[in-house]
Design a protein around this motif. Sequence first.
Motif, PDB file in Angstrom:
ATOM      1  N   GLU A  30       0.764  -1.468   0.105  1.00 49.15           N
ATOM      2  CA  GLU A  30       0.026  -0.086  -0.059  1.00 49.15           C
ATOM      3  C   GLU A  30       0.854   1.160   0.028  1.00 49.15           C
ATOM      4  OE1 GLU A  30      -3.490   0.852   0.107  1.00 49.15           O
ATOM      5  OE2 GLU A  30      -3.273  -0.991  -0.969  1.00 49.15           O
ATOM      6  N   LEU A  31       1.991   1.204   0.856  1.00 47.63           N
ATOM      7  CA  LEU A  31       2.824   2.547   0.876  1.00 47.63           C
ATOM      8  C   LEU A  31       3.497   2.636  -0.323  1.00 47.63           C
ATOM      9  CD1 LEU A  31       3.854   4.635   2.584  1.00 47.63           C
ATOM     10  CD2 LEU A  31       5.875   3.044   2.975  1.00 47.63           C
ATOM     11  N   LYS A  32       3.831   1.535  -1.201  1.00 47.52           N
ATOM     12  CA  LYS A  32       4.500   1.802  -2.412  1.00 47.52           C
ATOM     13  C   LYS A  32       3.452   2.556  -3.525  1.00 47.52           C
ATOM     14  CE  LYS A  32       6.807  -0.598  -6.157  1.00 47.52           C
ATOM     15  NZ  LYS A  32       7.480  -2.010  -6.752  1.00 47.52           N
ATOM     16  N   ARG A  33       2.382   1.798  -3.539  1.00 52.20           N
ATOM     17  CA  ARG A  33       1.096   2.256  -4.273  1.00 52.20           C
ATOM     18  C   ARG A  33       0.809   3.874  -4.050  1.00 52.20           C
ATOM     19  NH1 ARG A  33      -4.036   3.744  -3.972  1.00 52.20           N
ATOM     20  NH2 ARG A  33      -4.222   3.026  -1.863  1.00 52.20           N
ATOM     21  N   LEU A  34       0.741   4.397  -2.760  1.00 54.59           N
ATOM     22  CA  LEU A  34       0.587   5.625  -2.371  1.00 54.59           C
ATOM     23  C   LEU A  34       1.692   6.512  -2.719  1.00 54.59           C
ATOM     24  CD1 LEU A  34      -1.189   5.259   0.954  1.00 54.59           C
ATOM     25  CD2 LEU A  34      -2.232   5.804  -1.162  1.00 54.59           C
ATOM     26  N   ILE A  68       5.560  11.874   7.562  1.00 55.94           N
ATOM     27  CA  ILE A  68       6.247  13.068   6.671  1.00 55.94           C
ATOM     28  C   ILE A  68       7.459  12.479   6.004  1.00 55.94           C
ATOM     29  CG2 ILE A  68       7.654  15.039   6.627  1.00 55.94           C
ATOM     30  CD1 ILE A  68       6.041  15.943   9.056  1.00 55.94           C
ATOM     31  N   LYS A  69       7.922  11.511   6.680  1.00 53.11           N
ATOM     32  CA  LYS A  69       9.143  10.720   5.941  1.00 53.11           C
ATOM     33  C   LYS A  69       8.611   9.706   5.014  1.00 53.11           C
ATOM     34  CE  LYS A  69      12.864   7.174   6.859  1.00 53.11           C
ATOM     35  NZ  LYS A  69      13.390   6.409   8.084  1.00 53.11           N
ATOM     36  N   ARG A  70       7.681   9.329   5.113  1.00 55.94           N
ATOM     37  CA  ARG A  70       7.041   8.365   4.005  1.00 55.94           C
ATOM     38  C   ARG A  70       6.443   9.136   2.823  1.00 55.94           C
ATOM     39  NH1 ARG A  70       8.893   6.273   8.936  1.00 55.94           N
ATOM     40  NH2 ARG A  70       9.367   4.192   8.376  1.00 55.94           N
ATOM     41  N   MET A  71       6.038  10.215   3.107  1.00 54.91           N
ATOM     42  CA  MET A  71       5.642  11.239   2.185  1.00 54.91           C
ATOM     43  C   MET A  71       6.798  11.611   1.051  1.00 54.91           C
ATOM     44  SD  MET A  71       2.540  13.539   3.584  1.00 54.91           S
ATOM     45  CE  MET A  71       2.492  14.545   2.130  1.00 54.91           C
ATOM     46  N   ARG A 230      -0.304   6.065   8.983  1.00 53.89           N
ATOM     47  CA  ARG A 230       0.253   6.386   7.748  1.00 53.89           C
ATOM     48  C   ARG A 230      -0.410   6.190   6.205  1.00 53.89           C
ATOM     49  NH1 ARG A 230       6.000   3.336   9.694  1.00 53.89           N
ATOM     50  NH2 ARG A 230       6.526   4.955  11.444  1.00 53.89           N
ATOM     51  N   ILE A 231      -0.910   5.066   6.222  1.00 57.75           N
ATOM     52  CA  ILE A 231      -1.807   4.731   5.047  1.00 57.75           C
ATOM     53  C   ILE A 231      -2.878   5.805   5.036  1.00 57.75           C
ATOM     54  CG2 ILE A 231      -3.018   2.863   3.819  1.00 57.75           C
ATOM     55  CD1 ILE A 231      -0.138   2.579   3.723  1.00 57.75           C
ATOM     56  N   ASN A 232      -3.427   5.706   6.168  1.00 61.22           N
ATOM     57  CA  ASN A 232      -5.021   6.472   6.210  1.00 61.22           C
ATOM     58  C   ASN A 232      -4.534   7.914   5.715  1.00 61.22           C
ATOM     59  OD1 ASN A 232      -6.372   4.260   6.829  1.00 61.22           O
ATOM     60  ND2 ASN A 232      -6.497   4.478   9.103  1.00 61.22           N
ATOM     61  N   CYS A 233      -3.567   8.650   6.451  1.00 59.88           N
ATOM     62  CA  CYS A 233      -3.313  10.005   6.371  1.00 59.88           C
ATOM     63  C   CYS A 233      -2.738  10.267   5.013  1.00 59.88           C
ATOM     64  CB  CYS A 233      -2.325  10.430   7.263  1.00 59.88           C
ATOM     65  SG  CYS A 233      -2.209  12.060   7.345  1.00 59.88           S
TER      66      CYS A 233
END
Length: 278
Positions: A30-34, A68-71, A230-233
């Motif tokens: 999911e993180l990769k997709r986002l 913020i880091k993942r974004m 993280r995924i939700n935000c």
Amino acid sequence: MDEVYDLNQETPTQRKGKQKKKKSWDYNKELKRLQIELAHLQAWVKKSGARIVVIFEGRDAAGKGGIIKRMTEKVSPRVFRVVALPAPSDREKSQIYMQRYIAHLPAAGEIVIFDRSWYNRAGVDRVMGFCSEKKAQRFLELAPRFEAAIVESGTILLKYFLTVSEEEQELRFKRRIDDPVRQWKLSPMDVESYQRWWDYTRAYDEMLRMTDSNHAPWWIVPSDDKERARINCISHILQSIPYERVKFGAPDLGKRQKRPSDYIEDRSIRHVVPDMTL
């Protein structure tokens, strides 16, 4: 706000048990997709000249830095600009309160992410006595008007408040104490926020109530489960911005030039980092 989030409804153990049962998705997938979608957002912002502000506030150790880091880890820092201001200097203390924040608002083609923002005045400044109660109340009255001016200028403004339970915050603070690579995250202000949980609760309750508006609503992010938060935000941020995918114009690399016949390799001594993996 659309939903009232009450941490007293159930214990962290009960919440985590439910989250584990419901978690049928793959976090990394999911993180990769986002992050791919964030790259598309970046291209649209550059092309359209959009201006976007994303504010992150919340409890200490609630996970603002993780989101913020993942974004930002897969996009350009020239487009996704993170603003995390230190304590104001003596000169800045003499300025109009909003002045140093206005200087960081985005120009065309920029997304500015505030890792804490002007809402310091309603949180730490107020609780710790860094400003008078009169100034804190005046800020709460003026903030919606200030944000209305930002939105009316054509800037997209999104505000997120991360919540975490008392029990989970304590666990995270203890992990920071025990882990050398996390100890830098634990500041004296964090310790104060731990000890003054209910002072901050009262301050945040009033802040959210008085500065939630139709043009700039607060969005609450329950964050006892960091991955889910993280995924939700990030998903909500993407859904809140009317971006379109921009077709990537792949450049033609052409042919690399041939080595010149008169080129002589430089054989002067150079310092090469040794291979430490051997």
